[in-house]
Design an enzyme around this catalytic site. Structure first.
Site, PDB file in Angstrom:
ATOM      1  N   GLY A  32       0.257   5.030  10.916  1.00 53.43           N
ATOM      2  CA  GLY A  32       1.655   5.101  10.940  1.00 53.43           C
ATOM      3  C   GLY A  32       2.483   6.361  10.902  1.00 53.43           C
ATOM      4  O   GLY A  32       3.487   6.463  11.930  1.00 53.43           O
ATOM      5  N   THR A  33       2.049   7.329  10.444  1.00 54.54           N
ATOM      6  CA  THR A  33       2.544   8.792  10.537  1.00 54.54           C
ATOM      7  C   THR A  33       2.518   9.440  12.084  1.00 54.54           C
ATOM      8  O   THR A  33       3.279  10.082  12.659  1.00 54.54           O
ATOM      9  CB  THR A  33       2.318   9.495   9.457  1.00 54.54           C
ATOM     10  OG1 THR A  33       0.855   9.609   9.381  1.00 54.54           O
ATOM     11  CG2 THR A  33       2.734   9.459   8.267  1.00 54.54           C
ATOM     12  N   SER A  61       2.362   7.745   3.844  1.00 55.39           N
ATOM     13  CA  SER A  61       1.464   7.392   5.029  1.00 55.39           C
ATOM     14  C   SER A  61       1.716   5.961   5.351  1.00 55.39           C
ATOM     15  O   SER A  61       1.992   5.127   4.390  1.00 55.39           O
ATOM     16  CB  SER A  61      -0.076   7.492   4.249  1.00 55.39           C
ATOM     17  OG  SER A  61      -0.962   6.486   5.271  1.00 55.39           O
ATOM     18  N   GLY A  62       1.734   5.633   6.572  1.00 58.97           N
ATOM     19  CA  GLY A  62       2.221   4.306   7.015  1.00 58.97           C
ATOM     20  C   GLY A  62       1.315   3.392   6.800  1.00 58.97           C
ATOM     21  O   GLY A  62       1.471   2.221   6.267  1.00 58.97           O
ATOM     22  N   SER A  63       0.096   3.643   7.202  1.00 59.97           N
ATOM     23  CA  SER A  63      -1.183   2.554   6.872  1.00 59.97           C
ATOM     24  C   SER A  63      -1.227   2.256   5.398  1.00 59.97           C
ATOM     25  O   SER A  63      -1.489   1.160   4.918  1.00 59.97           O
ATOM     26  CB  SER A  63      -2.411   2.973   7.641  1.00 59.97           C
ATOM     27  OG  SER A  63      -3.009   4.102   7.002  1.00 59.97           O
TER      28      SER A  63
END
Length: 344
Positions: A259-260, A91-93
């Protein structure tokens, strides 16, 4: 009644999405890799995830990231991501928040200027660049997972909506990508509940019709995400902007663009021939928060043209706290969680 046990958190947010970073009080987990440790939590010890995402301690819109020792000597720390839908491998965040937390907690000592280090996620090693000014973490840039388009502009009938055209991207999880304008949305905050209801119907319809398989990971579970795409505008040479909203099944609209979700958009724009290496896309959420994705290159994985990318954003520390586990509290089930806690 057992003696209460506790563990330590740093609550953070990136783009409005709260990540609760567990930095202490959890016993070592079995598993030779962070991925195997994630599997242990998922299959045998899901209590920590449910404890921190359910009443009275949390809400499903939050995420949890458990800091664990890295199993790869190249990494400064490992982390396991937990959300309402389960255990995403990336996960980006959550990575932005975890990278900030390891700096703010001293797990990785801060260095003024641009600082580089590596974290180990269940998806593998993640390169981090932190920009630190006067001791403040001003931004984090992290690698997005290699992303690709699995399905381009397929369509299906969705009960209560009609015919919906969608694409499927993989960017750390499978994403249904849909045009917000075609569905009548402007992607403003007042539409949040309607967006969640619409996304629920679309995801359920896609899940009922088909599943998806990653080229190397195989079956990674049912479709967990949908991303509403607003129109793309070019605001400078090689720089684009789009309103965007990510939905997590079942029922959660993310505060950030994720992010993803941003990586998935980059994969689609590349598939359509709309961006070149070095181009950037700024995604803007319902709450006007922003992430910047950069398309850094491509490589071939079998039949897939895979997009390499990075995500940049800022995470803020909200609180530092100690969570107390009371076995006799009727609002919680402590037995499964208690096995994860250290005895002091």
């Amino acid at each position: 009644m057992s003696q209460p046990l506790s563990f330590q958190l740093i609550d953070t947010h990136a783009g409005g999405d709260v990540s609760r970073i567990v930095i202490g009080g959890i016993a070592p987990l079995p598993g030779a890799s962070v991925r195997e440790q994630m599997h242990y939590l998922r299959d045998d010890a899901d209590g920590l995830r449910r404890f921190l995402l359910e009443e009275p301690y949390g809400i499903p819109e939050m995420s949890v990231d458990l800091i664990v020792p890295a199993t790869d000597p190249a990494a400064a720390a490992g982390y396991i991501i937990m959300e309402v839908m389960g255990y995403p491998i990336y996960s980006g965040s959550n990575t932005l928040c975890t990278a900030t937390a390891v700096l703010e907690s001293g797990i990785v000592p801060k260095q003024e200027g641009r600082q580089h280090f590596t974290l180990e996620s269940p998806a593998g090693l993640v390169q981090i660049e932190a920009r630190i000014e006067n001791g403040v973490v001003e931004s984090i840039t992290c690698e997005g997972l290699p992303s690709y388009i699995d399905t381009y502009r397929d369509s299906l009938q969705v009960p209560g909506i009609g015919e919906v055209t969608y694409s499927i991207a993989y960017s750390g999880g499978f994403y249904a990508l849909v045009d917000a304008t075609e569905l009548g949305f402007s992607l403003v905050r007042e539409e949040e509940r309607a967006l969640a209801e619409c996304a629920y119907k679309i995801v359920e319809a896609i899940k009922a019709q088909r599943g998806f398989t990653h080229y190397s990971l195989g079956d990674v579970g049912p479709l967990p995400f949908l991303h509403f795409m607003g129109p793309v505008e070019q605001v400078a040479e090689g720089f684009y902007r789009s309103r965007s909203t990510t939905y997590v099944h079942p029922g959660v609209i993310c505060r950030s663009t994720t992010g993803t979700g941003t990586s998935a958009r980059l994969a689609l724009m590349h598939h359509e021939g709309r961006i070149q290496p070095g181009d950037r896309l700024e995604t803007v959420s319902l709450r006007e928060t922003r992430f910047i994705g950069e398309f850094t290159g491509t490589h071939q994985e079998g039949q897939q043209a895979v997009v390499e990318n990075t995500i940049t954003g800022k995470s803020y520390v909200l609180a530092r706290s100690e969570i107390v586990v009371n076995d006799d509290d009727p609002m919680m089930e402590g037995k499964e969680l208690r096995q994860l806690l250290t005895q002091g």
